[in-house]
Design a protein around this motif. Structure first.
Motif, PDB file in Angstrom:
ATOM      1  N   SER A 118      17.240  -6.740 -14.135  1.00  0.00           N
ATOM      2  CA  SER A 118      18.682  -6.538 -14.305  1.00  0.00           C
ATOM      3  C   SER A 118      19.343  -7.678 -15.072  1.00  0.00           C
ATOM      4  CB  SER A 118      19.358  -6.379 -12.935  1.00  0.00           C
ATOM      5  OG  SER A 118      18.900  -5.220 -12.272  1.00  0.00           O
ATOM      6  N   ARG A 119      19.079  -8.932 -14.663  1.00  0.00           N
ATOM      7  CA  ARG A 119      19.716 -10.097 -15.283  1.00  0.00           C
ATOM      8  C   ARG A 119      18.700 -11.228 -15.407  1.00  0.00           C
ATOM      9  NH1 ARG A 119      22.903  -7.441 -11.902  1.00  0.00           N
ATOM     10  NH2 ARG A 119      21.598  -8.247 -10.213  1.00  0.00           N
ATOM     11  N   ILE A 120      18.794 -11.968 -16.501  1.00  0.00           N
ATOM     12  CA  ILE A 120      17.959 -13.162 -16.620  1.00  0.00           C
ATOM     13  C   ILE A 120      18.588 -14.310 -15.850  1.00  0.00           C
ATOM     14  CG2 ILE A 120      16.933 -14.845 -18.195  1.00  0.00           C
ATOM     15  CD1 ILE A 120      16.701 -12.656 -20.277  1.00  0.00           C
ATOM     16  N   VAL A 121      19.861 -14.591 -16.106  1.00  0.00           N
ATOM     17  CA  VAL A 121      20.558 -15.632 -15.342  1.00  0.00           C
ATOM     18  C   VAL A 121      21.912 -15.105 -14.885  1.00  0.00           C
ATOM     19  CG1 VAL A 121      19.434 -17.603 -16.445  1.00  0.00           C
ATOM     20  CG2 VAL A 121      21.533 -16.684 -17.431  1.00  0.00           C
ATOM     21  N   GLY A 122      22.369 -15.638 -13.748  1.00  0.00           N
ATOM     22  CA  GLY A 122      23.710 -15.388 -13.254  1.00  0.00           C
ATOM     23  C   GLY A 122      24.349 -16.719 -12.898  1.00  0.00           C
ATOM     24  N   ILE A 123      25.524 -17.007 -13.461  1.00  0.00           N
ATOM     25  CA  ILE A 123      26.174 -18.309 -13.279  1.00  0.00           C
ATOM     26  C   ILE A 123      27.636 -18.122 -12.886  1.00  0.00           C
ATOM     27  CG2 ILE A 123      24.642 -19.540 -14.863  1.00  0.00           C
ATOM     28  CD1 ILE A 123      26.797 -19.240 -17.014  1.00  0.00           C
ATOM     29  N   ASN A 124      28.214 -19.184 -12.315  1.00  0.00           N
ATOM     30  CA  ASN A 124      29.607 -19.163 -11.866  1.00  0.00           C
ATOM     31  C   ASN A 124      30.477 -19.964 -12.830  1.00  0.00           C
ATOM     32  OD1 ASN A 124      28.740 -17.881  -9.372  1.00  0.00           O
ATOM     33  ND2 ASN A 124      28.028 -19.916  -8.743  1.00  0.00           N
ATOM     34  N   THR A 125      31.307 -19.275 -13.588  1.00  0.00           N
ATOM     35  CA  THR A 125      32.124 -19.974 -14.578  1.00  0.00           C
ATOM     36  C   THR A 125      33.172 -20.869 -13.922  1.00  0.00           C
ATOM     37  OG1 THR A 125      33.622 -18.070 -14.724  1.00  0.00           O
ATOM     38  CG2 THR A 125      31.796 -18.169 -16.294  1.00  0.00           C
ATOM     39  N   CYS A 171      22.719 -13.058 -19.745  1.00  0.00           N
ATOM     40  CA  CYS A 171      23.530 -14.041 -19.026  1.00  0.00           C
ATOM     41  C   CYS A 171      24.755 -13.361 -18.435  1.00  0.00           C
ATOM     42  CB  CYS A 171      23.935 -15.172 -19.964  1.00  0.00           C
ATOM     43  SG  CYS A 171      24.803 -16.540 -19.164  1.00  0.00           S
ATOM     44  N   GLN A 172      24.772 -13.247 -17.120  1.00  0.00           N
ATOM     45  CA  GLN A 172      25.887 -12.627 -16.404  1.00  0.00           C
ATOM     46  C   GLN A 172      26.768 -13.715 -15.806  1.00  0.00           C
ATOM     47  OE1 GLN A 172      26.669  -9.096 -15.786  1.00  0.00           O
ATOM     48  NE2 GLN A 172      28.548 -10.237 -15.333  1.00  0.00           N
ATOM     49  N   LYS A 173      28.079 -13.606 -16.056  1.00  0.00           N
ATOM     50  CA  LYS A 173      29.030 -14.580 -15.520  1.00  0.00           C
ATOM     51  C   LYS A 173      29.726 -14.014 -14.282  1.00  0.00           C
ATOM     52  CE  LYS A 173      30.384 -14.755 -19.855  1.00  0.00           C
ATOM     53  NZ  LYS A 173      31.070 -15.024 -21.140  1.00  0.00           N
ATOM     54  N   TYR A 174      29.998 -14.912 -13.335  1.00  0.00           N
ATOM     55  CA  TYR A 174      30.650 -14.535 -12.080  1.00  0.00           C
ATOM     56  C   TYR A 174      31.769 -15.519 -11.761  1.00  0.00           C
ATOM     57  CZ  TYR A 174      26.462 -11.692 -11.034  1.00  0.00           C
ATOM     58  OH  TYR A 174      25.430 -10.777 -11.065  1.00  0.00           O
ATOM     59  N   GLY A 226      29.242 -19.856 -25.929  1.00  0.00           N
ATOM     60  CA  GLY A 226      29.192 -21.233 -26.378  1.00  0.00           C
ATOM     61  C   GLY A 226      29.551 -22.256 -25.325  1.00  0.00           C
ATOM     62  N   THR A 227      30.079 -21.816 -24.174  1.00  0.00           N
ATOM     63  CA  THR A 227      30.492 -22.742 -23.115  1.00  0.00           C
ATOM     64  C   THR A 227      29.683 -22.540 -21.840  1.00  0.00           C
ATOM     65  OG1 THR A 227      32.753 -22.805 -23.969  1.00  0.00           O
ATOM     66  CG2 THR A 227      32.427 -23.518 -21.694  1.00  0.00           C
ATOM     67  N   TYR A 228      29.627 -21.317 -21.378  1.00  0.00           N
ATOM     68  CA  TYR A 228      28.908 -20.991 -20.143  1.00  0.00           C
ATOM     69  C   TYR A 228      27.546 -20.362 -20.445  1.00  0.00           C
ATOM     70  CZ  TYR A 228      33.675 -21.613 -18.454  1.00  0.00           C
ATOM     71  OH  TYR A 228      34.918 -22.123 -18.200  1.00  0.00           O
ATOM     72  N   CYS A 229      27.521 -19.379 -21.291  1.00  0.00           N
ATOM     73  CA  CYS A 229      26.284 -18.716 -21.715  1.00  0.00           C
ATOM     74  C   CYS A 229      25.972 -19.166 -23.138  1.00  0.00           C
ATOM     75  CB  CYS A 229      26.438 -17.199 -21.659  1.00  0.00           C
ATOM     76  SG  CYS A 229      26.654 -16.542 -19.981  1.00  0.00           S
ATOM     77  N   LYS A 230      24.990 -20.058 -23.271  1.00  0.00           N
ATOM     78  CA  LYS A 230      24.722 -20.720 -24.544  1.00  0.00           C
ATOM     79  C   LYS A 230      23.438 -20.174 -25.167  1.00  0.00           C
ATOM     80  CE  LYS A 230      26.930 -24.979 -22.909  1.00  0.00           C
ATOM     81  NZ  LYS A 230      26.765 -26.444 -22.713  1.00  0.00           N
TER      82      LYS A 230
END
Length: 267
Positions: free
Chosen positions: A202-209, A233-236, A254-258
């Motif tokens: 489903s997702r490679i990475v999940g991060i918290n902006t 890259c999924q943002k949360y 360019g900031t969170y998902c690079k």
């Protein structure tokens, strides 16, 4: 030694050298990215049942032995309170081991750690969980692979930086997740380089902006995802009260998902 046997011996020597680095012949191409044929999974050198968590300090090399859970570590479920097969003290190095099934909660790192050529045949709750409150913590995963993860592969609960390289993952939910609802939250940095991702996932990475997380993706090969359903890259929006985090978009910014489109190859 005859000329007929010499090439086979050289081939075995090369294969052994690559295995020590967590690689296979199929994972070294001219571009440096894994091949479309997917990683070669290792054959264990014996097996050992583990009924209580093994604590690791310093460097531990298992010589490609398979460890699997039994007793309290052997129910094979997805319970959140399972113990790990191996618990690494800060600064520990774990090398050349296969985590079989049941896998319980895999490997826990209490602080900075190195996982070198570690393979998970059938991920339990998670393959590895990275903990520790210091922003200077560095968790390094080099070589190895994980498959059959119904949810997450790597759970990033602590602070610091997680570096993953020359790794293969297959059949998973989320490869790496920065904890979305831990009671204590941190800024987390994730760096991926030369990773083979094989469908399905489903997702490679999940991060918290909202906590300043970032994920950098380089030399990613996605195998078998012809419809491009895997989100790189999924943002949360994370929280610290246990609620399910809400999504906050996806894709490079360019900031969170690079990363850019040239960093991901589909095969």
């Amino acid at each position: 030694m005859t000329s007929a046997t010499r090439p086979r011996a050289q081939g075995r020597a090369l294969t052994g050298a690559l295995a020590a680095l967590g690689l296979s012949l199929g994972m070294i191409m001219t571009s440096g990215a894994p091949s479309a044929s997917a990683a070669t999974w290792p054959t264990p050198n014996g097996s050992q049942a583990v009924s209580s968590t093994i604590s690791v300090s310093g460097t531990k090399d298992y010589g490609m032995q398979r460890l699997y859970g039994s007793g309290d570590l052997g129910d094979g479920g997805q319970g959140e309170d399972q113990g790990p097969i191996l618990q690494l003290e800060p600064g520990a190095v774990l090398k050349n081991v296969i985590i079989g099934a049941p896998a319980a909660d895999g490997v826990h790192c209490k602080g900075s750690c190195t996982l070198q050529n570690v393979w998970w045949e059938d991920v339990g709750e998670d393959a590895a969980t990275f903990r520790g409150s210091s922003s200077s913590n560095v968790y390094t995963v080099t070589g190895g692979g994980a498959k059959e993860a119904s949810d997450k592969v790597f759970q990033f609960n602590g602070a610091g930086t997680l570096n993953v390289s020359n790794f293969a993952v297959k059949n998973f939910g989320t490869f790496i997740r920065s904890c979305g609802n831990c009671s204590t939250q941190y800024k987390r940095t994730i760096n991926l380089n030369t990773v083979e991702v094989a469908w399905k996932g489903s997702r490679i990475v999940g991060i918290n902006t909202n906590y300043g997380d970032s994920a950098t993706l380089r030399n990613i090969t996605i195998v078998g995802d012809s419809d491009r359903k895997i989100v790189p890259c999924q943002k949360y929006i994370g929280n610290d009260d246990g609620d399910e985090p809400t999504q906050n978009g996806s894709g490079p910014d360019g900031t969170y998902c690079k990363y850019s489109s040239s960093d991901i190859t589909y095969k």
